[in-house]
Design a protein around this motif. Structure first.
Motif, PDB file in Angstrom:
ATOM      1  N   TRP A   1       0.875  -1.081   0.062  1.00 39.65           N
ATOM      2  CA  TRP A   1       0.100  -0.034  -0.194  1.00 39.65           C
ATOM      3  C   TRP A   1       0.941   1.207   0.344  1.00 39.65           C
ATOM      4  N   VAL A   2       1.879   1.156   0.810  1.00 40.05           N
ATOM      5  CA  VAL A   2       2.941   2.442   0.833  1.00 40.05           C
ATOM      6  C   VAL A   2       3.371   2.684  -0.661  1.00 40.05           C
ATOM      7  N   LEU A   3       3.869   1.683  -1.125  1.00 39.29           N
ATOM      8  CA  LEU A   3       4.447   1.830  -2.401  1.00 39.29           C
ATOM      9  C   LEU A   3       3.427   2.189  -3.607  1.00 39.29           C
ATOM     10  N   ILE A   4       2.282   1.965  -3.451  1.00 43.16           N
ATOM     11  CA  ILE A   4       1.244   2.194  -4.508  1.00 43.16           C
ATOM     12  C   ILE A   4       0.716   3.664  -4.299  1.00 43.16           C
ATOM     13  N   VAL A   5       0.584   4.192  -2.968  1.00 44.43           N
ATOM     14  CA  VAL A   5       0.211   5.506  -2.465  1.00 44.43           C
ATOM     15  C   VAL A   5       1.229   6.568  -2.839  1.00 44.43           C
ATOM     16  N   ALA A   6       2.437   5.863  -2.503  1.00 43.61           N
ATOM     17  CA  ALA A   6       3.661   6.885  -2.887  1.00 43.61           C
ATOM     18  C   ALA A   6       3.854   7.155  -4.385  1.00 43.61           C
ATOM     19  N   ALA A   7       3.807   6.100  -5.086  1.00 39.27           N
ATOM     20  CA  ALA A   7       4.094   6.205  -6.393  1.00 39.27           C
ATOM     21  C   ALA A   7       2.994   6.884  -7.011  1.00 39.27           C
ATOM     22  N   ALA A   8       1.867   6.752  -6.930  1.00 37.05           N
ATOM     23  CA  ALA A   8       0.327   7.394  -7.306  1.00 37.05           C
ATOM     24  C   ALA A   8       0.765   8.618  -7.164  1.00 37.05           C
ATOM     25  N   ALA A   9       1.100   9.265  -5.925  1.00 37.23           N
ATOM     26  CA  ALA A   9       1.415  10.741  -5.794  1.00 37.23           C
ATOM     27  C   ALA A   9       2.472  11.320  -6.810  1.00 37.23           C
ATOM     28  N   LEU A  10       3.527  10.472  -6.784  1.00 40.73           N
ATOM     29  CA  LEU A  10       4.632  10.857  -7.621  1.00 40.73           C
ATOM     30  C   LEU A  10       4.335  10.897  -9.161  1.00 40.73           C
ATOM     31  N   LEU A  11       3.305   9.994  -9.613  1.00 36.61           N
ATOM     32  CA  LEU A  11       2.943  10.021 -10.959  1.00 36.61           C
ATOM     33  C   LEU A  11       1.965  11.322 -11.223  1.00 36.61           C
ATOM     34  N   LEU A  12       1.169  11.484 -10.298  1.00 38.13           N
ATOM     35  CA  LEU A  12       0.360  12.728 -10.158  1.00 38.13           C
ATOM     36  C   LEU A  12       1.082  14.128 -10.546  1.00 38.13           C
ATOM     37  N   HIS A  13       2.239  14.171  -9.771  1.00 36.97           N
ATOM     38  CA  HIS A  13       2.991  15.288  -9.650  1.00 36.97           C
ATOM     39  C   HIS A  13       3.748  15.139 -10.840  1.00 36.97           C
ATOM     40  N   ALA A  14       4.313  14.075 -11.626  1.00 34.68           N
ATOM     41  CA  ALA A  14       5.063  14.299 -12.685  1.00 34.68           C
ATOM     42  C   ALA A  14       4.042  14.598 -13.869  1.00 34.68           C
TER      43      ALA A  14
ATOM     44  N   VAL B   1      11.114  19.743 -19.442  1.00 34.10           N
ATOM     45  CA  VAL B   1      10.571  19.522 -17.809  1.00 34.10           C
ATOM     46  C   VAL B   1      11.654  19.013 -16.938  1.00 34.10           C
ATOM     47  N   VAL B   2      12.316  19.934 -16.207  1.00 33.09           N
ATOM     48  CA  VAL B   2      13.235  19.562 -15.353  1.00 33.09           C
ATOM     49  C   VAL B   2      13.204  20.051 -13.947  1.00 33.09           C
ATOM     50  N   GLY B   3      11.850  20.178 -13.657  1.00 28.99           N
ATOM     51  CA  GLY B   3      11.569  20.633 -12.120  1.00 28.99           C
ATOM     52  C   GLY B   3      10.787  19.661 -11.418  1.00 28.99           C
ATOM     53  N   GLY B   4      10.673  19.851 -10.138  1.00 24.69           N
ATOM     54  CA  GLY B   4      10.147  18.914  -9.335  1.00 24.69           C
ATOM     55  C   GLY B   4      10.671  17.637  -9.094  1.00 24.69           C
ATOM     56  N   ILE B   5       9.993  16.441  -9.324  1.00 22.81           N
ATOM     57  CA  ILE B   5      10.690  15.087  -9.218  1.00 22.81           C
ATOM     58  C   ILE B   5      11.644  14.988 -10.435  1.00 22.81           C
ATOM     59  N   TYR B   6      11.515  15.618 -11.313  1.00 18.28           N
ATOM     60  CA  TYR B   6      12.409  15.422 -12.493  1.00 18.28           C
ATOM     61  C   TYR B   6      13.841  15.887 -11.998  1.00 18.28           C
ATOM     62  N   ARG B   7      13.958  16.833 -11.036  1.00 16.52           N
ATOM     63  CA  ARG B   7      15.390  17.001 -10.628  1.00 16.52           C
ATOM     64  C   ARG B   7      16.040  15.710 -10.032  1.00 16.52           C
ATOM     65  N   HIS B   8      15.301  14.689  -9.807  1.00 17.64           N
ATOM     66  CA  HIS B   8      16.015  13.670  -8.951  1.00 17.64           C
ATOM     67  C   HIS B   8      15.884  12.262 -10.034  1.00 17.64           C
ATOM     68  N   VAL B   9      15.102  12.278 -11.022  1.00 12.97           N
ATOM     69  CA  VAL B   9      14.973  11.332 -11.822  1.00 12.97           C
ATOM     70  C   VAL B   9      14.603  11.610 -13.210  1.00 12.97           C
ATOM     71  N   ARG B  10      15.214  11.140 -14.491  1.00 14.43           N
ATOM     72  CA  ARG B  10      14.478  11.596 -15.789  1.00 14.43           C
ATOM     73  C   ARG B  10      13.220  10.663 -16.127  1.00 14.43           C
ATOM     74  N   ASN B  11      13.003   9.649 -15.601  1.00 13.29           N
ATOM     75  CA  ASN B  11      11.876   9.060 -15.772  1.00 13.29           C
ATOM     76  C   ASN B  11      10.891   8.705 -14.851  1.00 13.29           C
ATOM     77  N   PRO B  12      10.655   9.596 -14.029  1.00 15.93           N
ATOM     78  CA  PRO B  12       9.726   9.389 -12.993  1.00 15.93           C
ATOM     79  C   PRO B  12       8.419   8.709 -13.222  1.00 15.93           C
TER      80      PRO B  12
ATOM     81  N   LEU C   1       3.939  22.869 -20.422  1.00 19.81           N
ATOM     82  CA  LEU C   1       2.874  23.337 -21.487  1.00 19.81           C
ATOM     83  C   LEU C   1       2.404  22.300 -22.449  1.00 19.81           C
ATOM     84  N   GLY C   2       2.582  20.969 -22.017  1.00 20.74           N
ATOM     85  CA  GLY C   2       2.268  19.965 -23.105  1.00 20.74           C
ATOM     86  C   GLY C   2       1.738  18.540 -22.449  1.00 20.74           C
ATOM     87  N   THR C   3       1.857  17.518 -22.878  1.00 20.80           N
ATOM     88  CA  THR C   3       1.491  16.259 -22.131  1.00 20.80           C
ATOM     89  C   THR C   3       2.502  15.422 -22.332  1.00 20.80           C
ATOM     90  N   PRO C   4       2.503  14.210 -21.475  1.00 19.17           N
ATOM     91  CA  PRO C   4       3.574  13.123 -21.846  1.00 19.17           C
ATOM     92  C   PRO C   4       3.307  12.498 -23.166  1.00 19.17           C
TER      93      PRO C   4
END
Length: 165
Positions: free
Chosen positions: A48-61, A83-94, A70-73
């Motif tokens: 559950w922790v993995l699912i919830v944390a990853a879902a939050a990071l996915l929404l952030h990305a 896009v290089v802000g937020g979680i993208y400062r830690h990993v290129r493929n979040p 100003l676009g989409t994935p």
């Protein structure tokens, strides 16, 4: 108007891509979640922790793509800016890391080897797509800016300190 379109497009792509890969397919592979929950100690809460944390990071990305880029994935509606802000400062493929984490969280939740195998297959497909399509496309589109980012930020295992490029 551009931001609203990016948000709408990202929301649709969220349902179409990670919604299917991390939601629908695991649901189908686990007999529509009728498998019993894991009886192995600790697997259910860790899952559950993995699912919830990853879902939050996915929404952030996804939000970063719409608001910063100003676009989409989706390859058919790419970002205007790298896009290089937020979680993208830690990993290129979040997004890929998050989707795989959600699948592995479900594998723990249900003690499902089928989901582990699916995660391995999905990871191979994601790594191949990133290497063979995304990286060359980003290098062509953003040139030196992307190359500096690519050299500084790991693709798959997040760095602990954010890149300050």
């Amino acid at each position: 108007m551009r931001t609203a379109s990016a948000i709408a497009g990202s929301a649709l792509f969220f349902i179409a891509a990670p919604g299917v890969v991390a939601g629908l397919v695991p649901w189908l592979l686990t007999a529509r979640y009728h498998l019993p929950w894991s009886t192995l100690p600790g697997f259910v809460p860790v899952g559950w922790v993995l699912i919830v944390a990853a879902a939050a990071l996915l929404l952030h990305a996804f939000a970063r793509f719409a608001l910063e880029g100003l676009g989409t994935p989706a390859p058919v509606a790419p970002t205007e800016r790298l896009v290089v802000g937020g979680i993208y400062r830690h990993v290129r493929n979040p997004m890929y890391v998050a989707v795989l984490s959600i699948i592995l969280g479900q594998a723990l939740l249900f003690s499902s080897w089928a989901l582990v195998a699916y995660a391995v297959i999905a990871a191979a497909a994601m790594v191949s797509f990133a290497r063979l399509h995304e990286e060359p496309t980003l290098a062509r589109r953003y040139g030196a800016e992307y190359e500096a980012y690519r050299r500084a930020v790991p693709g798959w295992l997040p760095r602990l300190t954010p890149w300050r490029g």
